[in-house]
Design an enzyme around this catalytic site. Sequence first.
Site, mmCIF file in Angstrom:
data_model
loop_
_atom_site.group_PDB
_atom_site.id
_atom_site.type_symbol
_atom_site.label_atom_id
_atom_site.label_comp_id
_atom_site.label_asym_id
_atom_site.label_seq_id
_atom_site.Cartn_x
_atom_site.Cartn_y
_atom_site.Cartn_z
ATOM 1 N N GLU A 1 -39.716 -29.989 -70.183
ATOM 2 C CA GLU A 1 -40.102 -31.144 -69.369
ATOM 3 C C GLU A 1 -39.459 -31.007 -68.010
ATOM 4 O O GLU A 1 -38.337 -30.511 -67.903
ATOM 5 C CB GLU A 1 -39.647 -32.471 -69.993
ATOM 6 C CG GLU A 1 -40.326 -32.852 -71.280
ATOM 7 C CD GLU A 1 -39.595 -32.330 -72.515
ATOM 8 O OE1 GLU A 1 -40.171 -32.373 -73.599
ATOM 9 O OE2 GLU A 1 -38.444 -31.848 -72.374
ATOM 10 N N ASN B 1 -39.881 -32.930 -59.034
ATOM 11 C CA ASN B 1 -39.107 -31.698 -58.880
ATOM 12 C C ASN B 1 -40.031 -30.485 -58.697
ATOM 13 O O ASN B 1 -40.183 -29.643 -59.583
ATOM 14 C CB ASN B 1 -38.171 -31.497 -60.079
ATOM 15 C CG ASN B 1 -37.134 -30.427 -59.828
ATOM 16 O OD1 ASN B 1 -37.242 -29.625 -58.905
ATOM 17 N ND2 ASN B 1 -36.120 -30.396 -60.681
ATOM 18 N N TYR C 1 -41.058 -22.462 -62.717
ATOM 19 C CA TYR C 1 -41.658 -22.317 -64.036
ATOM 20 C C TYR C 1 -43.049 -21.680 -63.947
ATOM 21 O O TYR C 1 -43.414 -20.869 -64.798
ATOM 22 C CB TYR C 1 -41.718 -23.668 -64.748
ATOM 23 C CG TYR C 1 -40.363 -24.356 -64.843
ATOM 24 C CD1 TYR C 1 -39.186 -23.621 -65.020
ATOM 25 C CD2 TYR C 1 -40.246 -25.731 -64.727
ATOM 26 C CE1 TYR C 1 -37.943 -24.247 -65.084
ATOM 27 C CE2 TYR C 1 -39.016 -26.364 -64.804
ATOM 28 C CZ TYR C 1 -37.872 -25.608 -64.976
ATOM 29 O OH TYR C 1 -36.648 -26.229 -65.038
#
Length: 149
Positions: free
Chosen positions: A108, A113, A120
């Site tokens: 998560e 952000n 990621y």
Amino acid sequence: MNKTITFRNMTVDDLNDVMEIEVHSFATPWSREAFFNELTKNQFAQYLVVEVDHTVVGYCGVWIIVDEAHITNIALLPEYRGLKLGEALFARVMELARELGALRVTLEVRVSNERAQNLYRKFGFEEGAIRKQYYTDNMEDAIVMWVNL
């Protein structure tokens, strides 16, 4: 001057350094007890630290349950951000998850952000869902991201 960068398993002896990173990184930091329990009682947990010249400057945790890995947290001291250390640490944790049999990884991340989301995505993560009001400090939503290994 060259710096020595090393990655290794986190130990209980690292908790003072980890707590310093934690309070500089999160509005609602984990407690020392939470990390202690992760290291001593959670059979699914694996934590790595990154050291620069023998000083712990970051860490990342993952739970590996059967064939699925869940990234619990990743953080660096503020002065070590933007130096690709987080990316290198994350790569090590992804490699560890694969070695330990994970077929996919989830995590998560705050909707605000974008820096973390971009990291990621470099590893192939895609958005899967939204967890409404996931973060208790400000009730911000979390994006659930997944990648198949």
